[in-house]
Scaffold this motif. Structure first.
Motif, mmCIF file in Angstrom:
data_model
loop_
_atom_site.group_PDB
_atom_site.id
_atom_site.type_symbol
_atom_site.label_atom_id
_atom_site.label_comp_id
_atom_site.label_asym_id
_atom_site.label_seq_id
_atom_site.Cartn_x
_atom_site.Cartn_y
_atom_site.Cartn_z
ATOM 1 N N HIS A 178 9.217 -3.780 -7.077
ATOM 2 C CA HIS A 178 9.743 -4.906 -6.310
ATOM 3 C C HIS A 178 8.552 -5.530 -5.598
ATOM 4 O O HIS A 178 7.724 -4.824 -5.025
ATOM 5 C CB HIS A 178 10.799 -4.438 -5.311
ATOM 6 C CG HIS A 178 11.385 -5.554 -4.488
ATOM 7 N ND1 HIS A 178 12.073 -6.607 -5.050
ATOM 8 C CD2 HIS A 178 11.373 -5.773 -3.153
ATOM 9 C CE1 HIS A 178 12.459 -7.421 -4.081
ATOM 10 N NE2 HIS A 178 12.050 -6.950 -2.929
ATOM 11 N N MET A 179 8.464 -6.852 -5.649
ATOM 12 C CA MET A 179 7.357 -7.558 -5.012
ATOM 13 C C MET A 179 7.676 -7.808 -3.541
ATOM 14 O O MET A 179 8.829 -8.039 -3.174
ATOM 15 C CB MET A 179 7.118 -8.895 -5.719
ATOM 16 C CG MET A 179 6.813 -8.782 -7.210
ATOM 17 S SD MET A 179 5.443 -7.689 -7.622
ATOM 18 C CE MET A 179 4.071 -8.589 -6.899
ATOM 19 N N LYS A 180 6.631 -7.785 -2.721
ATOM 20 C CA LYS A 180 6.791 -8.156 -1.311
ATOM 21 C C LYS A 180 7.112 -9.646 -1.232
ATOM 22 O O LYS A 180 6.754 -10.417 -2.126
ATOM 23 C CB LYS A 180 5.512 -7.857 -0.535
ATOM 24 C CG LYS A 180 5.214 -6.380 -0.387
ATOM 25 C CD LYS A 180 3.910 -6.158 0.353
ATOM 26 C CE LYS A 180 3.612 -4.681 0.504
ATOM 27 N NZ LYS A 180 2.263 -4.449 1.070
ATOM 28 N N PRO A 201 0.328 0.004 -2.403
ATOM 29 C CA PRO A 201 1.097 -0.885 -3.271
ATOM 30 C C PRO A 201 0.606 -2.324 -3.361
ATOM 31 O O PRO A 201 1.024 -3.065 -4.243
ATOM 32 C CB PRO A 201 2.508 -0.821 -2.679
ATOM 33 C CG PRO A 201 2.307 -0.418 -1.262
ATOM 34 C CD PRO A 201 1.064 0.423 -1.222
ATOM 35 N N GLY A 202 -0.279 -2.750 -2.446
ATOM 36 C CA GLY A 202 -0.766 -4.132 -2.509
ATOM 37 C C GLY A 202 0.378 -5.113 -2.401
ATOM 38 O O GLY A 202 1.182 -5.025 -1.469
ATOM 39 N N PRO A 203 0.520 -6.038 -3.377
ATOM 40 C CA PRO A 203 1.580 -7.047 -3.299
ATOM 41 C C PRO A 203 2.970 -6.502 -3.633
ATOM 42 O O PRO A 203 3.961 -7.207 -3.525
ATOM 43 C CB PRO A 203 1.145 -8.100 -4.320
ATOM 44 C CG PRO A 203 0.339 -7.340 -5.312
ATOM 45 C CD PRO A 203 -0.359 -6.257 -4.519
ATOM 46 N N PHE A 204 3.044 -5.238 -4.046
ATOM 47 C CA PHE A 204 4.321 -4.621 -4.401
ATOM 48 C C PHE A 204 4.937 -3.939 -3.182
ATOM 49 O O PHE A 204 4.228 -3.277 -2.416
ATOM 50 C CB PHE A 204 4.134 -3.553 -5.485
ATOM 51 C CG PHE A 204 3.659 -4.089 -6.798
ATOM 52 C CD1 PHE A 204 4.568 -4.505 -7.762
ATOM 53 C CD2 PHE A 204 2.303 -4.178 -7.081
ATOM 54 C CE1 PHE A 204 4.132 -4.999 -8.981
ATOM 55 C CE2 PHE A 204 1.855 -4.666 -8.296
ATOM 56 C CZ PHE A 204 2.771 -5.084 -9.245
ATOM 57 N N ALA A 205 6.248 -4.051 -3.025
ATOM 58 C CA ALA A 205 6.949 -3.222 -2.037
ATOM 59 C C ALA A 205 6.887 -1.776 -2.536
ATOM 60 O O ALA A 205 6.707 -0.846 -1.759
ATOM 61 C CB ALA A 205 8.395 -3.689 -1.872
ATOM 62 N N PHE A 206 7.008 -1.608 -3.871
ATOM 63 C CA PHE A 206 6.797 -0.322 -4.536
ATOM 64 C C PHE A 206 6.543 -0.586 -6.007
ATOM 65 O O PHE A 206 6.917 -1.622 -6.548
ATOM 66 C CB PHE A 206 7.985 0.640 -4.340
ATOM 67 C CG PHE A 206 9.257 0.175 -4.994
ATOM 68 C CD1 PHE A 206 9.555 0.519 -6.304
ATOM 69 C CD2 PHE A 206 10.164 -0.607 -4.298
ATOM 70 C CE1 PHE A 206 10.731 0.088 -6.910
ATOM 71 C CE2 PHE A 206 11.340 -1.041 -4.890
ATOM 72 C CZ PHE A 206 11.622 -0.700 -6.198
ATOM 73 N N MET A 207 5.869 0.372 -6.642
ATOM 74 C CA MET A 207 5.609 0.310 -8.085
ATOM 75 C C MET A 207 5.634 1.733 -8.614
ATOM 76 O O MET A 207 4.832 2.575 -8.192
ATOM 77 C CB MET A 207 4.247 -0.336 -8.369
ATOM 78 C CG MET A 207 3.737 -0.131 -9.796
ATOM 79 S SD MET A 207 4.782 -0.784 -11.112
ATOM 80 C CE MET A 207 4.108 -2.416 -11.301
ATOM 81 N N ASN A 208 6.584 2.013 -9.497
ATOM 82 C CA ASN A 208 6.696 3.310 -10.165
ATOM 83 C C ASN A 208 6.534 3.088 -11.657
ATOM 84 O O ASN A 208 7.095 2.136 -12.208
ATOM 85 C CB ASN A 208 8.062 3.952 -9.885
ATOM 86 C CG ASN A 208 8.258 4.222 -8.410
ATOM 87 O OD1 ASN A 208 7.376 4.742 -7.748
ATOM 88 N ND2 ASN A 208 9.414 3.846 -7.895
ATOM 89 N N ILE A 209 5.794 3.973 -12.293
ATOM 90 C CA ILE A 209 5.554 3.858 -13.723
ATOM 91 C C ILE A 209 5.884 5.202 -14.376
ATOM 92 O O ILE A 209 5.475 6.252 -13.890
ATOM 93 C CB ILE A 209 4.089 3.483 -14.025
ATOM 94 C CG1 ILE A 209 3.692 2.230 -13.249
ATOM 95 C CG2 ILE A 209 3.884 3.292 -15.528
ATOM 96 C CD1 ILE A 209 2.211 1.906 -13.322
ATOM 97 N N HIS A 210 6.624 5.131 -15.469
ATOM 98 C CA HIS A 210 6.988 6.322 -16.236
ATOM 99 C C HIS A 210 6.412 6.155 -17.638
ATOM 100 O O HIS A 210 6.622 5.115 -18.273
ATOM 101 C CB HIS A 210 8.513 6.471 -16.307
ATOM 102 C CG HIS A 210 9.161 6.418 -14.966
ATOM 103 N ND1 HIS A 210 9.312 7.529 -14.171
ATOM 104 C CD2 HIS A 210 9.677 5.386 -14.263
ATOM 105 C CE1 HIS A 210 9.904 7.180 -13.038
ATOM 106 N NE2 HIS A 210 10.123 5.882 -13.062
#
Length: 161
Positions: free
Chosen positions: A116-118, A88-97
């Motif tokens: 959500h960003m870290k 995820p890098g700088p993201f706490a999570f990243m989901n794409i639809h």
């Protein structure tokens, strides 16, 4: 407690047959020729309709290259793709639809991103949402242009008649 997700939604209608839109937008290995932001796309693993891959952006002015691993599951029958960042890098999570829908004007392709960003990320959720929305407009317009051009070229060549 899971952090609240930021959400963006962007779409475009592509005047091309569904088969061409689906194939070109799900051919991850060729994304550097479809999107202007990607320098490379490396397929790490493929299992049926699931693909794990590494994307790298073009270098920033200071030479930094952002890169991450994502996984994508394609469901052609339901005209839907779900993806998430494995790294995820700088993201706490990243989901794409990705949603595809046939319309009278062509195929509507809609991206919904939830993330959500870290805390230590260079941008907060609001800043990243603004960046994603601005870049999505650019990338979607470019994809539309390139897919429609490919569809016109196939028609001229007599493919798909």
């Amino acid at each position: 407690m899971k952090p609240a997700a930021a959400r963006t939604e962007n779409s475009i209608v592509i005047d091309a047959p569904f088969d061409i839109v689906w194939h070109m937008t799900n051919d991850v290995a060729n994304w550097p020729r479809l999107f202007s932001e990607y320098a490379s796309a490396e397929i790490l693993h493929r299992d049926g309709d699931t693909v794990r891959f590494r994307l790298a952006l073009h270098p920033e002015e200071d030479g930094k290259v952002w890169s991450w691993v994502s996984e994508r599951v394609m469901d052609r029958a339901n005209k839907y793709v779900r993806a998430h960042r494995v790294e995820p890098g700088p993201f706490a999570f990243m989901n794409i639809h990705w949603y595809y829908r046939q319309t009278d004007a062509g195929v509507e392709m809609r991206w919904v991103q939830e993330f959500h960003m870290k805390q230590d990320a260079p941008l907060d959720d609001e800043g990243m949402a603004a960046r994603i929305n601005a870049n999505s407009k650019v990338q979607l317009a470019l994809i539309k242009e390139r897919v429609e051009a490919a569809a016109r070229n196939r028609t001229r060549a007599g493919v798909g008649r």
